[in-house]
Each structure stands twice: as structure tokens, then as C-alpha cells.
Design an enzyme around this catalytic site. Structure first.
Site, PDB file in Angstrom:
ATOM      1  N   CYS A  58       0.821  -1.206   0.000  1.00  0.00           N
ATOM      2  CA  CYS A  58       0.000   0.000   0.000  1.00  0.00           C
ATOM      3  C   CYS A  58       0.861   1.266   0.000  1.00  0.00           C
ATOM      4  CB  CYS A  58      -0.882   0.039   1.238  1.00  0.00           C
ATOM      5  SG  CYS A  58      -2.184  -1.191   1.274  1.00  0.00           S
ATOM      6  N   GLU A  60       0.572   3.905   1.878  1.00  0.00           N
ATOM      7  CA  GLU A  60       0.912   4.403   3.216  1.00  0.00           C
ATOM      8  C   GLU A  60       2.165   3.727   3.748  1.00  0.00           C
ATOM      9  OE1 GLU A  60      -1.930   3.305   2.059  1.00  0.00           O
ATOM     10  OE2 GLU A  60      -3.663   4.228   3.040  1.00  0.00           O
ATOM     11  N   CYS A  93      -6.122   1.245   4.953  1.00  0.00           N
ATOM     12  CA  CYS A  93      -6.579  -0.101   5.326  1.00  0.00           C
ATOM     13  C   CYS A  93      -6.107  -0.418   6.744  1.00  0.00           C
ATOM     14  CB  CYS A  93      -6.056  -1.144   4.331  1.00  0.00           C
ATOM     15  SG  CYS A  93      -4.327  -1.592   4.560  1.00  0.00           S
ATOM     16  N   CYS A  96      -2.314  -0.860   7.270  1.00  0.00           N
ATOM     17  CA  CYS A  96      -1.581   0.424   7.223  1.00  0.00           C
ATOM     18  C   CYS A  96      -1.828   1.243   8.486  1.00  0.00           C
ATOM     19  CB  CYS A  96      -1.960   1.214   5.981  1.00  0.00           C
ATOM     20  SG  CYS A  96      -1.222   0.496   4.501  1.00  0.00           S
TER      21      CYS A  96
HETATM   22  N1  THU Z   1      -4.338   0.392  -1.224  1.00  0.00           N
HETATM   23  C1  THU Z   1      -3.488   1.323  -0.700  1.00  0.00           C
HETATM   24  O1  THU Z   1      -2.454   1.640  -1.292  1.00  0.00           O
HETATM   25  N2  THU Z   1      -3.822   1.874   0.490  1.00  0.00           N
HETATM   26  C2  THU Z   1      -4.949   1.588   1.195  1.00  0.00           C
HETATM   27  O2  THU Z   1      -5.087   2.008   2.341  1.00  0.00           O
HETATM   28  C3  THU Z   1      -5.992   0.770   0.581  1.00  0.00           C
HETATM   29  C4  THU Z   1      -5.547  -0.053  -0.566  1.00  0.00           C
HETATM   30  C5  THU Z   1      -3.974  -0.237  -2.492  1.00  0.00           C
HETATM   31  C6  THU Z   1      -3.580  -1.677  -2.381  1.00  0.00           C
HETATM   32  C7  THU Z   1      -3.888  -2.183  -3.774  1.00  0.00           C
HETATM   33  O3  THU Z   1      -2.777  -1.906  -4.616  1.00  0.00           O
HETATM   34  C8  THU Z   1      -5.048  -1.325  -4.227  1.00  0.00           C
HETATM   35  O4  THU Z   1      -5.069  -0.193  -3.359  1.00  0.00           O
HETATM   36  C9  THU Z   1      -6.404  -2.020  -4.188  1.00  0.00           C
HETATM   37  O5  THU Z   1      -6.625  -2.588  -2.939  1.00  0.00           O
END
Ligand code: THU
Length: 134
Positions: A58, A60, A93, A96
Site C-alpha cells: 500500500c 501508506e 486499510c 496500514c
Molecule cells: N491500497 C493502498 O495503497 N492503500 C490503502 O489504504 C488501501 C488499498 C492499495 C492496495 C492495492 O494496490 C489497491 O489499493 C487495491 O486494494
């Protein structure tokens, strides 16, 4: 990306800019995050996916690992801004939230219909477990 800034609008701009570099060929869901440290540094990151889907990282957590590498003496997080062109507001999420918690994150900033919403971290991850508990 690492730079210096002082206000929450420019922090969100850094998150927006980082989202443009997201590597998300599978989900097509682009995310950028920008961390403001206690010392006033800004560290940004985007999500990076992988053909082995579970290895995706992610935005974050990428921003936080950049912070750790770039500023060993300035690792306390005042604020983190998160932006996605795919959804608004885009909250971090669960994984994170815990990762940001490690570095004492005080505030989460998300964009909602082009205005900013600011949340004390305790609202984002109440009664959390952290390094002080060990
Ligand atoms: N994702 C993030 O980068 N941050 C979050 O807090 C939620 C999800 C990304 C992970 C994945 O590459 C995409 O979003 C779909 O879940």
C-alpha cells in the site's frame, strides 16, 4: 519522494502527486500517501502491486518505509494524507493503520469532495497496540 512543507493542503498535494506514480496494473486502484514528520519533512509513497497479488504494498506503508530510510532521526509522524482518484475519501486499510501507529501517527487527512477531513489517529485506530506496550 522527500521534501519539506508545513501545511495540510500541500501535504494532500504531495499525496495526489504520489498517486500519479502508482503501479497498480491489476486493481487499477491508484493511491498516494504523504507523511509529515515532527521535523517537518514530507515523505510520499504510492501503492506498488505484484503479479503475485498478495505481495502488493500500500501507498501508506511505502511512504512510511521511505521515511524510515530517509530520516533516521526524524521518524515520528505528525500527519498522513491519503489520496486516490478512484474513491474519495480514501481511508487507510487496517494493516496500514497499524503500520503508521508504530511511528506515533497523530492524524489522518483524507479528501472528501475536494475539502479535507482531518481525524485524530485515536479515532482511526482506537485502543491500539504499539511499541510502548512491549
Ligand atoms: N491500497 C493502498 O495503497 N492503500 C490503502 O489504504 C488501501 C488499498 C492499495 C492496495 C492495492 O494496490 C489497491 O489499493 C487495491 O486494494
Amino acid at each position: 519522494m522527500t521534501e519539506r512543507t508545513s501545511n495540510v493542503d500541500s501535504l494532500m498535494n504531495a499525496a495526489r502527486e504520489a498517486a500519479q506514480t502508482a503501479y497498480a496494473p491489476y486493481s487499477k486502484f491508484l493511491v498516494g500517501a504523504a507523511i509529515l514528520t515532527e521535523g517537518g519533512a514530507v515523505h510520499a509513497g504510492c501503492n506498488v502491486e505484484n503479479a503475485s497479488y498478495g505481495l502488493s504494498i500500500c501507498a501508506e506503508r511505502n511512504a512510511a518505509t521511505t521515511m524510515v530510510s530517509a530520516s533516521p532521526d526524524d521518524r515520528r509522524i505528525k500527519s498522513v494524507a491519503i489520496f486516490s482518484p478512484n474513491t474519495s475519501p480514501c481511508f487507510p486499510c487496517g494493516a496500514c493503520r497499524q503500520f503508521l501507529r508504530e511511528f506515533g501517527c497523530e492524524e489522518v487527512v483524507v479528501e472528501d469532495a475536494s475539502s479535507l477531513r482531518r481525524y485524530p489517529f485515536e479515532e482511526i485506530l482506537p485502543n491500539s497496540f504499539g511499541p510502548e506496550d512491549l
